[in-house]
Design an enzyme around this catalytic site. Structure first.
Site, PDB file in Angstrom:
ATOM      1  N   ASP A  31     -32.932 -21.668  -9.966  1.00  0.00           N
ATOM      2  CA  ASP A  31     -32.392 -21.646 -11.325  1.00  0.00           C
ATOM      3  C   ASP A  31     -33.377 -22.267 -12.306  1.00  0.00           C
ATOM      4  O   ASP A  31     -33.514 -21.819 -13.447  1.00  0.00           O
ATOM      5  CB  ASP A  31     -31.104 -22.465 -11.417  1.00  0.00           C
ATOM      6  CG  ASP A  31     -30.069 -22.139 -10.362  1.00  0.00           C
ATOM      7  OD1 ASP A  31     -30.409 -21.459  -9.388  1.00  0.00           O
ATOM      8  OD2 ASP A  31     -28.928 -22.592 -10.509  1.00  0.00           O
TER       9      ASP A  31
ATOM     10  N   GLU B 271     -25.869 -13.626  -3.863  1.00  0.00           N
ATOM     11  CA  GLU B 271     -25.465 -14.366  -2.676  1.00  0.00           C
ATOM     12  C   GLU B 271     -24.345 -13.679  -1.899  1.00  0.00           C
ATOM     13  O   GLU B 271     -23.855 -14.231  -0.909  1.00  0.00           O
ATOM     14  CB  GLU B 271     -25.075 -15.785  -3.070  1.00  0.00           C
ATOM     15  CG  GLU B 271     -26.258 -16.590  -3.585  1.00  0.00           C
ATOM     16  CD  GLU B 271     -25.845 -17.796  -4.393  1.00  0.00           C
ATOM     17  OE1 GLU B 271     -24.715 -18.286  -4.196  1.00  0.00           O
ATOM     18  OE2 GLU B 271     -26.643 -18.255  -5.236  1.00  0.00           O
TER      19      GLU B 271
ATOM     20  N   LYS C  54     -22.219 -10.841  -6.386  1.00  0.00           N
ATOM     21  CA  LYS C  54     -21.784 -12.131  -6.926  1.00  0.00           C
ATOM     22  C   LYS C  54     -22.389 -12.392  -8.300  1.00  0.00           C
ATOM     23  O   LYS C  54     -21.716 -12.863  -9.213  1.00  0.00           O
ATOM     24  CB  LYS C  54     -22.165 -13.263  -5.969  1.00  0.00           C
ATOM     25  CG  LYS C  54     -21.713 -14.645  -6.428  1.00  0.00           C
ATOM     26  CD  LYS C  54     -22.151 -15.726  -5.461  1.00  0.00           C
ATOM     27  CE  LYS C  54     -21.681 -17.105  -5.934  1.00  0.00           C
ATOM     28  NZ  LYS C  54     -22.177 -18.203  -5.094  1.00  0.00           N
TER      29      LYS C  54
END
Length: 800
Positions: free
Chosen positions: A363, A489, A593
């Protein structure tokens, strides 16, 4: 206490909450956290109770623990790392005529807290009546200094309202606070019981210092406090220290109309190598410097630092006051996460809470660093230097996995892989390309040749070596990267993930170019022309699957052959799916996701045609459930690019308000740094159309009908410039620095100090795409925006 309507009030430059809502403390403590990237203080009340989740953090300070496996396997990470709640210096308890101020008792007739984005402080004002009717006004203000990295400070004032009162204040340093943790959710931190072992304690006059060490990781930290006490009459004070507690007790008689004022200075430091005397000396010296600067000096330094930051980073939004507040809230917390990290990681929660055990993920490089690169590039450089400092661990990990180069971890604090779930962790090799992408973006944006020579080239070449050894040329000559996990994910261990392959291709080419610019560095790492040619050959032959029949790119090879998820039959209460369905079932279905292929459309957009982007976006919109806070910001960017401007607006609002609205019901454990960065991405890369492919800045601005104007400021190659977007045109001008060449809707223009206006071409995107049932973003309609049309606390020019 009378019934009150609780919630954040809308104001352009602050976050305010009026009234006391004990049940809301868990989430407001995250939002009201103050930090500088080195020290983080959650927004707990000074009196320490009531509280939701206490937290004081030092960036990079952790404890180790074993990772349990039902069945062991070769290459599994052996130890996890969890952020430690270190010695709490925020605590200042107040007794009014022997009655403790506790917001659960007596009556708080007035209470509000405000986080000021321009002052960089958290303020609180409370009028409280004790159970026996004695009334006081308490005002506090706290900061974590951006200019004095080791320092935090609190100003605490008490004023009797009706009569002369005896006041007793207890100011603490408290180690090993008990913490409760819900470990049934994998996103929540493991609870550590008494992780700190006392090594030294001392107290004298108004100051004290405690030194502790973790039991397993062997890290040592010191916390120190000093006080300045201002009162009209004499005081009685005593101080003492023990292993886990240092306490200054001050008793004073305060007449009505007077006040007691205490300024508490805090200093923190930690090290893996330095001795107890050395750390003690470090924090005591930092305290001396803070006392010399004084409270007013610290406030002045804080304001000047933030004035400079906002001059480069501010995003103005006309037409949606709540969104304006949320975007500035996001930018303020991103600054707090990275400003003074100085070769430490930027964790997924910053220093606002213990979520994800305090780990840093990809991230940082893919979401947070683009913001920092174009607003406060020194912080981006420091974050990349942290990655470089972990290079030996990344090389060891690659060697353990039978690969060359450097395999950076999916989640970590010190650079070692901490994920016990290898399909999501070890197989997520794209992390290494994400780091390379951040290096390339930083170099293009700054021209920092010293960084490239000392850090950047090595990062690029070692990650390139990873891809060269991980992939292979098949019998048709295509370069394949098999058995990897991309950003999504809900998919794992797939062949030729398009995002991974495109990012690896960029990594290989960037490494080859950097080695040619830095031949001495290349020679030091034994990179020769044969290896450079092999990287370029792999990049040229990179396999990118495409389905001609459907006219879309599969997320990974074979993904489009998977069965569809039963969205209609899924109870809305069963989201997020990961908490209600086995990963086995998710992995074999077309359910996404978070943005994966769509993220490739953003970061590697120069590899797709406009038609491909539109078709790919529509296909994956129907299959993306956004069980991750990473997704909405990226979907906002691509929705805006392909012309679905109202949908982009909805996604931008979701990203910006993820924490303020607690969209994922886990803000208790800290803010979502990537989603906060997604607010900037949605505004600047989405409606501003910012792209940096090949080192050239380009803009393709467009506004949704709900907004009247967006203005943002950036820095590129030392030039500060502004872009203003309204319905029909965009205006560019240089604020400071040299003229700058950019693209406006593919037209090359030169930005100068004189504002220049350019028309915005219209776009017809057709029908907006559909999302899975119940998973569309909340519509940000005009009625919703109107309720925030008048800020509750308008700011005057004098207030600036």
């Amino acid at each position: 206490m009378s019934e009150e309507v609780h919630g954040y009030e809308c104001s352009p430059w602050e976050l305010r909450w009026r009234g006391m809502d004990v049940d809301a403390l868990q989430r407001t403590e995250s939002a009201f956290a103050v930090s500088n990237g080195h020290i983080g203080l959650r927004g707990t009340l000074e009196e320490a109770e009531p509280r939701g989740l206490p937290g004081t953090y030092l960036n990079g300070f952790y404890e180790q623990h074993e990772l349990p496996y039902a069945e062991a396997g070769y290459g599994y990470p052996e130890e996890g790392q969890t952020v430690v709640n270190v010695t709490d210096g925020k605590i200042i308890r107040l007794l009014v005529e022997d009655e403790p101020l506790d917001m659960r008792y007596g009556a708080a007739t007035k209470h509000d807290r405000v986080l000021d984005f321009r002052k960089g402080t958290l303020c609180r004002s409370t009028e409280w009546s004790s159970p026996t009717g004695r009334r006081v006004r308490v005002r506090t203000e706290r900061l974590v200094s951006f200019t004095q990295r080791a320092i935090a400070a609190i100003r605490y004032e008490v004023e009797p309202l009706d009569e002369d009162l005896q006041l007793v204040v207890q100011s603490d340093l408290l180690a090993n606070e008990p913490i409760e943790s819900d470990t049934s959710d994998p996103r929540v931190a493991a609870a550590l019981e008494a992780p700190l072992v006392s090594e030294f304690h001392r107290a004298s006059e108004y100051n004290a210092v405690l030194v502790h060490q973790t039991r397993r990781s062997g890290l040592r930290m010191a916390a120190a406090m000093d006080h300045k006490i201002e009162v009209d009459d004499g005081i009685r004070a005593r101080i003492h220290a023990e292993e886990d507690l240092a306490r200054l007790t001050v008793a004073v008689d305060v007449p009505q109309g007077s006040r007691l004022r205490i300024t508490k200075f805090l200093a923190y430091g930690w090290s893996a190598q330095r001795s107890v005397p050395a750390l003690r000396s470090q924090v005591e010296a930092a305290l001396a410097g803070a006392r010399q600067t004084g409270w007013k000096g610290l406030l002045t330094e804080q304001r000047e630092f933030l004035d400079d930051y906002w001059a480069t980073s501010d995003v103005e939004i006309d037409g949606d006051p709540e969104l304006q507040q949320a975007v500035r809230f996001a930018l303020f917390h991103i600054l707090q996460a990275g400003a003074r990290g100085e070769s430490r990681a930027i964790a997924g929660k910053g220093l606002t809470g213990p979520g994800y055990d305090g780990h840093a993920f990809w991230d940082t490089e893919s979401f947070v660093l683009p913001v920092l690169t174009y607003t406060i590039p020194d912080a981006a450089r420091d974050a990349l230097r942290w990655r470089h400092s972990t290079m030996d661990k990344a090389r060891e990990r690659a060697h353990q996995l039978g690969l060359r180069g450097a395999a950076f971890p999916w989640r970590s604090i010190n650079g070692a892989e901490c994920s016990a779930y290898w399909p999501a962790g070890t197989a997520a090799f794209h992390v290494s390309a994400d780091i390379a992408d951040a290096v390339l973006r930083y170099l293009n944006a700054t021209g920092d040749e010293e960084f490239e020579r000392d850090y950047g080239t090595e990062l690029l070449l070692e990650t390139a070596r990873l891809w060269a050894s991980l992939g292979h040329h098949d019998r048709h000559g295509a370069f394949r990267i098999d058995g990897v996990t991309g950003p999504d994910e809900y998919s794992a261990v797939a062949d030729n993930n398009v995002y991974t392959n495109l990012m690896a291709r960029r990594n290989l080419l960037a490494a080859a170019d950097s080695c040619e610019r830095q031949p001495d560095v290349a020679a030091r790492f034994a990179v020769d022309t044969v290896e450079l040619d092999s990287w370029r050959a792999a990049a040229a032959a990179m396999f990118l699957p495409y389905d001609e029949e459907l006219g879309v790119h599969p997320q990974s090879e074979g993904f489009l052959d998977h069965d569809e998820w039963d969205y209609e039959g899924t109870d809305p209460a069963y989201y997020p799916l990961l908490l209600h369905f086995p990963y086995f079932d998710l992995y074999r279905k077309q359910v996404v996701k978070q943005a994966d292929l769509v993220l490739a459309l953003h970061l590697c957009g120069d590899s797709f045609s406009p038609r491909e982007k539109a078709r790919d976006f529509a296909y994956y919109e129907a299959r993306t459930v956004r069980d991750s806070s990473l997704s909405a910001g990226t979907q906002a960017v691509i929705a805006a690019e392909v012309g679905h401007l109202e949908l982009a607006y909805d996604y931008l609002a979701e990203a910006a308000l993820t924490d303020l609205h607690d969209v994922h019901n886990n803000v208790r454990n800290g803010l979502h740094m990537a989603s906060l960065a997604g607010a900037w991405q949605g505004a600047v890369a989405g409606f501003g159309g910012l792209r940096d492919h090949g080192g050239t800045l380009s803009f393709a601005p467009r506004l949704p009908p709900q907004l009247d104007r967006i203005t943002f400021r950036l820095m590129f190659r030392g030039t500060r410039f502004q872009v203003e977007i309204d319905r029909d045109q965009a205006t560019y001008h240089v604020v400071a620095g040299a003229p700058l060449e950019v693209l406006h809707h593919d037209e090359r223009i030169t930005i100068t100090g004189e504002p220049q206006r350019f028309a915005i071409p219209k776009i017809d995107a057709g029908e907006p795409p559909k999302q899975p049932p119940g998973r569309a973003p909340m519509r940000r309609d005009s009625e919703m925006v109107r309720q925030y049309a008048e800020p509750t606390n308008p700011v005057t020019e004098e207030g600036r």
